[in-house]
Design a protein around this motif. Structure first.
Motif, mmCIF file in Angstrom:
data_model
loop_
_atom_site.group_PDB
_atom_site.id
_atom_site.type_symbol
_atom_site.label_atom_id
_atom_site.label_comp_id
_atom_site.label_asym_id
_atom_site.label_seq_id
_atom_site.Cartn_x
_atom_site.Cartn_y
_atom_site.Cartn_z
ATOM 1 N N THR A 126 0.829 -1.205 0.000
ATOM 2 C CA THR A 126 0.000 0.000 0.000
ATOM 3 C C THR A 126 0.860 1.251 0.000
ATOM 4 O OG1 THR A 126 -1.745 1.174 1.172
ATOM 5 C CG2 THR A 126 -0.202 -0.042 2.515
ATOM 6 N N LYS A 127 0.304 2.321 -0.542
ATOM 7 C CA LYS A 127 1.026 3.595 -0.561
ATOM 8 C C LYS A 127 1.069 4.222 0.826
ATOM 9 C CE LYS A 127 0.514 5.519 -5.156
ATOM 10 N NZ LYS A 127 -0.079 6.601 -5.919
ATOM 11 N N ASP A 128 -0.043 4.135 1.536
ATOM 12 C CA ASP A 128 -0.155 4.791 2.832
ATOM 13 C C ASP A 128 0.170 3.813 3.962
ATOM 14 O OD1 ASP A 128 -0.579 6.936 4.448
ATOM 15 O OD2 ASP A 128 -2.763 6.868 4.336
ATOM 16 N N TYR A 129 1.345 3.226 3.889
ATOM 17 C CA TYR A 129 1.740 2.196 4.854
ATOM 18 C C TYR A 129 1.902 2.750 6.260
ATOM 19 C CZ TYR A 129 6.445 4.019 3.967
ATOM 20 O OH TYR A 129 7.530 4.820 3.839
ATOM 21 N N ARG A 130 2.300 4.009 6.397
ATOM 22 C CA ARG A 130 2.466 4.582 7.740
ATOM 23 C C ARG A 130 1.122 4.722 8.458
ATOM 24 N NH1 ARG A 130 7.451 8.569 8.222
ATOM 25 N NH2 ARG A 130 8.793 7.566 6.698
ATOM 26 N N ALA A 131 0.126 5.192 7.729
ATOM 27 C CA ALA A 131 -1.198 5.344 8.337
ATOM 28 C C ALA A 131 -1.776 3.981 8.722
ATOM 29 C CB ALA A 131 -2.136 6.070 7.383
ATOM 30 N N LEU A 132 -1.551 2.976 7.873
ATOM 31 C CA LEU A 132 -2.031 1.636 8.178
ATOM 32 C C LEU A 132 -1.331 1.064 9.412
ATOM 33 C CD1 LEU A 132 -3.805 -0.765 7.430
ATOM 34 C CD2 LEU A 132 -1.990 -1.525 5.891
ATOM 35 N N ALA A 133 -0.029 1.265 9.518
ATOM 36 C CA ALA A 133 0.718 0.789 10.688
ATOM 37 C C ALA A 133 0.261 1.515 11.953
ATOM 38 C CB ALA A 133 2.215 0.989 10.475
ATOM 39 N N LYS A 134 0.012 2.813 11.837
ATOM 40 C CA LYS A 134 -0.468 3.573 12.996
ATOM 41 C C LYS A 134 -1.850 3.093 13.427
ATOM 42 C CE LYS A 134 -1.256 8.309 14.527
ATOM 43 N NZ LYS A 134 -1.233 9.722 14.141
ATOM 44 N N ALA A 135 -2.722 2.841 12.465
ATOM 45 C CA ALA A 135 -4.064 2.346 12.780
ATOM 46 C C ALA A 135 -3.992 0.969 13.444
ATOM 47 C CB ALA A 135 -4.915 2.282 11.516
ATOM 48 N N ASN A 136 -3.094 0.118 12.981
ATOM 49 C CA ASN A 136 -2.920 -1.201 13.590
ATOM 50 C C ASN A 136 -2.429 -1.086 15.030
ATOM 51 O OD1 ASN A 136 -3.748 -2.488 11.261
ATOM 52 N ND2 ASN A 136 -1.680 -2.836 10.511
ATOM 53 N N ALA A 137 -1.510 -0.144 15.278
ATOM 54 C CA ALA A 137 -0.998 0.057 16.639
ATOM 55 C C ALA A 137 -2.096 0.589 17.553
ATOM 56 C CB ALA A 137 0.187 1.021 16.616
ATOM 57 N N GLN A 138 -2.893 1.529 17.053
ATOM 58 C CA GLN A 138 -3.985 2.073 17.863
ATOM 59 C C GLN A 138 -5.049 1.008 18.153
ATOM 60 O OE1 GLN A 138 -5.076 5.424 15.436
ATOM 61 N NE2 GLN A 138 -3.721 6.809 16.548
ATOM 62 N N GLU A 139 -5.301 0.157 17.189
ATOM 63 C CA GLU A 139 -6.261 -0.924 17.400
ATOM 64 C C GLU A 139 -5.759 -1.899 18.464
ATOM 65 O OE1 GLU A 139 -8.073 -4.605 14.828
ATOM 66 O OE2 GLU A 139 -7.681 -2.714 13.794
ATOM 67 N N GLU A 140 -4.475 -2.165 18.451
ATOM 68 C CA GLU A 140 -3.904 -3.063 19.462
ATOM 69 C C GLU A 140 -3.999 -2.446 20.854
ATOM 70 O OE1 GLU A 140 0.346 -5.014 20.666
ATOM 71 O OE2 GLU A 140 -0.075 -4.714 18.549
ATOM 72 N N ILE A 141 -3.740 -1.141 20.946
ATOM 73 C CA ILE A 141 -3.851 -0.456 22.238
ATOM 74 C C ILE A 141 -5.293 -0.483 22.726
ATOM 75 C CG2 ILE A 141 -3.705 1.802 23.375
ATOM 76 C CD1 ILE A 141 -1.230 2.345 21.646
ATOM 77 N N ALA A 142 -6.223 -0.186 21.829
ATOM 78 C CA ALA A 142 -7.635 -0.161 22.210
ATOM 79 C C ALA A 142 -8.109 -1.539 22.676
ATOM 80 C CB ALA A 142 -8.481 0.322 21.040
ATOM 81 N N SER A 143 -7.611 -2.587 22.054
ATOM 82 C CA SER A 143 -8.040 -3.930 22.460
ATOM 83 C C SER A 143 -7.424 -4.348 23.790
ATOM 84 C CB SER A 143 -7.691 -4.950 21.377
ATOM 85 O OG SER A 143 -6.293 -5.107 21.274
#
Length: 81
Positions: A46-63
């Protein structure tokens, strides 16, 4: 000056050899004071790999966050004669 050249060279070699995720992705850091979320994304997919990685990290924190709310009601009856 030479230190910078060596540092840049080692960084470049590390980037070229980095075919697996970093060690901290598999061996997660543990802390009593912080909640740590690690997100990563493949740069080639994906082009927006940083945003995807950040979203994955935030999802892990939220869980990892859980809240337990409880209350207790004490009913006191007084009898007067």
């Amino acid at each position: 000056m030479y230190f910078r050249i060596i540092l840049y060279s080692l960084t470049f070699i590390t980037i070229l050899n980095a075919q697996e995720p970093p060690h901290w992705v598999k061996n997660r850091p543990v802390s009593d004071k912080y909640i740590i979320g690690i997100g990563f994304s493949d740069k080639k997919e994906t082009k927006d790999y940083r945003a995807l990685a950040k979203a994955n990290a935030q999802e892990e924190i939220a869980s990892a966050i859980s809240v337990n709310i409880s209350s207790e009601l004490i009913d006191i009856m007084t009898e007067y004669s």
